[in-house]
Design a protein around this motif. Sequence first.
Motif, short mmCIF file in Angstrom:
data_model
loop_
_atom_site.label_atom_id
_atom_site.label_comp_id
_atom_site.label_asym_id
_atom_site.label_seq_id
_atom_site.Cartn_x
_atom_site.Cartn_y
_atom_site.Cartn_z
N UNK A 196 69.82 -22.88 71.87
CA UNK A 196 68.85 -22.31 70.93
C UNK A 196 69.39 -21.08 70.21
N UNK A 197 70.67 -20.74 70.45
CA UNK A 197 71.31 -19.57 69.82
C UNK A 197 70.60 -18.27 70.20
N UNK A 198 70.19 -18.16 71.46
CA UNK A 198 69.59 -16.95 71.99
C UNK A 198 70.66 -16.24 72.83
N UNK A 199 71.10 -15.05 72.45
CA UNK A 199 72.17 -14.36 73.18
C UNK A 199 71.78 -14.08 74.63
N UNK A 200 72.65 -14.46 75.55
CA UNK A 200 72.38 -14.27 76.97
C UNK A 200 73.72 -14.13 77.69
N UNK A 201 73.73 -14.46 78.97
CA UNK A 201 74.94 -14.36 79.78
C UNK A 201 75.94 -15.46 79.41
N UNK A 202 77.21 -15.21 79.72
CA UNK A 202 78.26 -16.21 79.56
C UNK A 202 78.66 -16.71 80.95
N UNK A 203 78.47 -18.01 81.18
CA UNK A 203 78.79 -18.59 82.48
C UNK A 203 80.27 -18.96 82.53
N UNK A 228 82.46 -28.95 89.88
CA UNK A 228 81.78 -27.79 89.31
C UNK A 228 81.97 -27.70 87.81
N UNK A 229 81.12 -26.90 87.18
CA UNK A 229 81.31 -26.55 85.77
C UNK A 229 82.23 -25.34 85.71
N UNK A 230 83.26 -25.42 84.88
CA UNK A 230 84.16 -24.29 84.63
C UNK A 230 84.28 -24.12 83.12
N UNK A 231 83.97 -22.94 82.63
CA UNK A 231 84.05 -22.69 81.19
C UNK A 231 85.50 -22.74 80.73
N UNK A 232 85.71 -23.27 79.54
CA UNK A 232 87.06 -23.40 78.99
C UNK A 232 87.76 -22.05 78.92
N UNK A 233 87.01 -21.01 78.52
CA UNK A 233 87.65 -19.70 78.36
C UNK A 233 87.82 -18.95 79.67
N UNK A 234 87.43 -19.57 80.79
CA UNK A 234 87.61 -18.92 82.10
C UNK A 234 88.57 -19.69 82.99
N UNK A 235 88.91 -20.90 82.60
CA UNK A 235 89.71 -21.75 83.50
C UNK A 235 91.07 -21.15 83.81
N UNK A 236 91.74 -20.58 82.80
CA UNK A 236 93.09 -20.06 83.01
C UNK A 236 93.10 -18.92 84.01
N UNK A 278 76.71 -21.53 93.63
CA UNK A 278 77.50 -20.42 93.06
C UNK A 278 77.27 -20.37 91.56
N UNK A 279 77.06 -19.16 91.05
CA UNK A 279 77.03 -18.92 89.61
C UNK A 279 77.92 -17.71 89.34
N UNK A 280 78.94 -17.91 88.52
CA UNK A 280 79.86 -16.84 88.14
C UNK A 280 79.67 -16.57 86.66
N UNK A 281 79.32 -15.33 86.32
CA UNK A 281 79.10 -14.95 84.92
C UNK A 281 80.00 -13.77 84.55
N UNK A 282 80.29 -13.68 83.26
CA UNK A 282 81.12 -12.57 82.78
C UNK A 282 80.30 -11.29 82.69
N UNK A 283 80.98 -10.18 82.97
CA UNK A 283 80.37 -8.88 82.75
C UNK A 283 80.05 -8.69 81.27
N UNK A 284 78.89 -8.12 80.99
CA UNK A 284 78.53 -7.80 79.60
C UNK A 284 79.14 -6.45 79.26
N UNK A 285 80.41 -6.48 78.94
CA UNK A 285 81.17 -5.24 78.74
C UNK A 285 80.58 -4.40 77.61
N UNK A 286 80.32 -3.14 77.91
CA UNK A 286 79.78 -2.23 76.91
C UNK A 286 78.27 -2.27 76.77
N UNK A 287 77.63 -3.25 77.40
CA UNK A 287 76.18 -3.37 77.35
C UNK A 287 75.54 -2.57 78.50
N UNK A 288 74.32 -2.14 78.29
CA UNK A 288 73.54 -1.49 79.34
C UNK A 288 72.08 -1.89 79.15
N UNK A 289 71.32 -1.95 80.25
CA UNK A 289 69.92 -2.37 80.14
C UNK A 289 69.06 -1.31 79.46
#
Length: 258
Positions: free
Chosen positions: A97-104, A5-13, A119-130
């Motif tokens: 493309x430097x388009x702000x979106x979700x962090x996987x 699987x792909x695991x983001x460096x900042x989520x591995x720990x 499986x796709x695990x993404x970080x909560x967009x803390x403080x954001x609302x639609x």
Amino acid sequence: MSSAPFIAVNAEAILRRHGLTSFAALWDLDAELVDEPNRARGGISRVSRLRLADEQGQEQVFYLKRQSNYLIRTLRHPLGQSTVAREFQNIKTCARLCIPALDVAFFGERRQNGELQAILLTRDLEGYAPLDYWYQRWDELDYRLRQNMISASAALVARLHASKAVHFSLYPKHVFLKPLPDGMGARFIDLEKLRLQHFSRGGFQRDLDALNRRSKEPSRTQRLRFLLSYLGKERVDAEVRRWVARVLKRSARKNKGR
């Protein structure tokens, strides 16, 4: 059978801390469902909220999307591709493309008992609302905040289209905003349908029309301000009028077809 699987460096720990670095561990996890499972496309898709404590005891929130035979068929994938695989690729495209979106944080697929599981695990967009959350409170927001939200949304869509990308599902619930001390943060979610479109503006018009028709609160003046910001204009000119005509024509056609 499954690949690594792909695991983001900042989520591995934090995932390793909770024993969640494998596909099986996340697949079998008992997690809080956000809403009822979606049964379509011949399969099932479930979204759960995952709260994990880091080494400092601080809670980090993730969203865990698990799918079984939840497929989309395209010319490139006539036998079907999991929708989260497509979304994962599109999130990577946005990052490139430097388009702000979700962090996987994690992505993986496996075939198990004749099913394609993903499986796709993404970080909560803390403080954001639609945007539709903000629209429900539109009259309570001060003038400057409303203007900043319009400008930030327009700039985000303009950046997407300047990269020759089309969202193809651009509704207010898919544009997330966060007031910041020095401006406004803006990100896209739900990127399953995003595509690059190099030779036609039709997709751009489709995005603008969808966002316009689903945005009930902003006044006509505020909608015009959105278009001016999107086009990088300070005042109405012939190009702005052409774009207004295109969007309104498409909206009228869509409304007539209901």
